[in-house]
Design an enzyme around this catalytic site. Structure first.
Site, PDB file in Angstrom:
ATOM      1  N   TRP A  31      49.292 -46.231 105.757  1.00  0.00           N
ATOM      2  CA  TRP A  31      50.206 -45.682 106.751  1.00  0.00           C
ATOM      3  C   TRP A  31      50.393 -46.718 107.848  1.00  0.00           C
ATOM      4  CZ3 TRP A  31      53.044 -41.461 106.118  1.00  0.00           C
ATOM      5  CH2 TRP A  31      53.710 -40.932 107.223  1.00  0.00           C
ATOM      6  N   TYR A  66      42.904 -41.216 108.155  1.00  0.00           N
ATOM      7  CA  TYR A  66      42.027 -40.072 107.926  1.00  0.00           C
ATOM      8  C   TYR A  66      41.144 -40.281 106.693  1.00  0.00           C
ATOM      9  CZ  TYR A  66      40.528 -35.211 107.677  1.00  0.00           C
ATOM     10  OH  TYR A  66      39.775 -34.061 107.655  1.00  0.00           O
ATOM     11  N   ILE A  91      49.023 -43.604 115.919  1.00  0.00           N
ATOM     12  CA  ILE A  91      49.907 -43.667 117.075  1.00  0.00           C
ATOM     13  C   ILE A  91      50.162 -42.243 117.566  1.00  0.00           C
ATOM     14  CG2 ILE A  91      52.193 -44.360 117.900  1.00  0.00           C
ATOM     15  CD1 ILE A  91      52.147 -46.525 115.658  1.00  0.00           C
ATOM     16  N   ASP A  94      54.265 -36.446 119.039  1.00  0.00           N
ATOM     17  CA  ASP A  94      54.630 -35.243 119.791  1.00  0.00           C
ATOM     18  C   ASP A  94      53.574 -34.147 119.701  1.00  0.00           C
ATOM     19  OD1 ASP A  94      57.032 -36.402 120.556  1.00  0.00           O
ATOM     20  OD2 ASP A  94      58.088 -35.648 118.782  1.00  0.00           O
ATOM     21  N   THR A  95      52.662 -34.273 118.743  1.00  0.00           N
ATOM     22  CA  THR A  95      51.609 -33.265 118.575  1.00  0.00           C
ATOM     23  C   THR A  95      50.260 -33.901 118.889  1.00  0.00           C
ATOM     24  OG1 THR A  95      51.213 -33.796 116.252  1.00  0.00           O
ATOM     25  CG2 THR A  95      52.963 -32.182 116.735  1.00  0.00           C
ATOM     26  N   HIS A  97      47.921 -34.502 116.768  1.00  0.00           N
ATOM     27  CA  HIS A  97      47.320 -34.985 115.526  1.00  0.00           C
ATOM     28  C   HIS A  97      46.427 -36.192 115.761  1.00  0.00           C
ATOM     29  CE1 HIS A  97      50.383 -38.125 115.713  1.00  0.00           C
ATOM     30  NE2 HIS A  97      49.716 -38.759 114.765  1.00  0.00           N
ATOM     31  N   ARG A 136      48.436 -55.134 119.439  1.00  0.00           N
ATOM     32  CA  ARG A 136      47.024 -55.214 119.062  1.00  0.00           C
ATOM     33  C   ARG A 136      46.840 -55.612 117.597  1.00  0.00           C
ATOM     34  NH1 ARG A 136      48.172 -52.358 123.189  1.00  0.00           N
ATOM     35  NH2 ARG A 136      46.702 -51.954 124.861  1.00  0.00           N
TER      36      ARG A 136
END
Length: 158
Positions: A31, A66, A91, A94-95, A97, A136
């Site tokens: 990801w 994860y 990153i 909006d939630t 997570h 980074r």
């Protein structure tokens, strides 16, 4: 120390051992591949710079950050691996997570490290936005992959 105050690619190599006899596992999240590939390159190049042999660096991928702890456990359980370097990026969105993933990954990696009594390094970039992650992963704040590789080599000196 916040990476905004320190370049992740700058380090003192005086305390690092020769890594030529050591075997490393790299677990890389797919990801945000552009970022994780840059982290992996930083880690790989640093290991080579400090004597690790290419045939002793094993790269494996997992779908996302994860999954890093389970990938780390697979490698850490092998007698053929001396240290595991886990590379990913989470990153903020909006939630919430990112809170759940970051906590789970950090806890999972420390558990694997303690279970197998070997270094399992948290090389996960956790940022508020994409630009901070790029900064980074070889940008203006250096490369977290370099920092993770240095940490692995340093821990092998114990």
């Amino acid at each position: 120390m916040a990476s905004a105050l320190k370049n992740l690619s700058e380090y003192n190599s005086d305390k690092l051992i020769d890594a030529s006899g050591k075997r490393f596992g790299l677990i890389v999240a797919e990801w945000n591949k552009e970022i994780t590939d840059a982290l992996c390159k930083g880690a790989y190049d640093t290991l080579i710079k400090h004597g690790a042999l290419p045939q002793n660096i094993h790269r494996n991928t997992v779908p996302g950050s994860y999954e890093l702890p389970l990938g780390a456990q697979f490698l850490a359980s092998s007698q053929e691996i001396d240290a595991v370097i886990c590379l990913g990026v989470v990153i903020k969105g909006d939630t919430k997570h990112d809170d759940y993933i970051n906590h789970a990954v950090a806890k999972g990696l420390i558990d694997v490290s303690l279970k197998f009594n070997k270094p399992v390094v948290f090389g996960v970039v956790t940022t508020n936005d994409l630009q901070q992650a790029l900064d980074r992963a070889g940008g203006k704040h250096g490369n977290k992959g370099v920092e993770a590789a240095v940490a692995a080599i340093h821990m092998l000196s114990f």
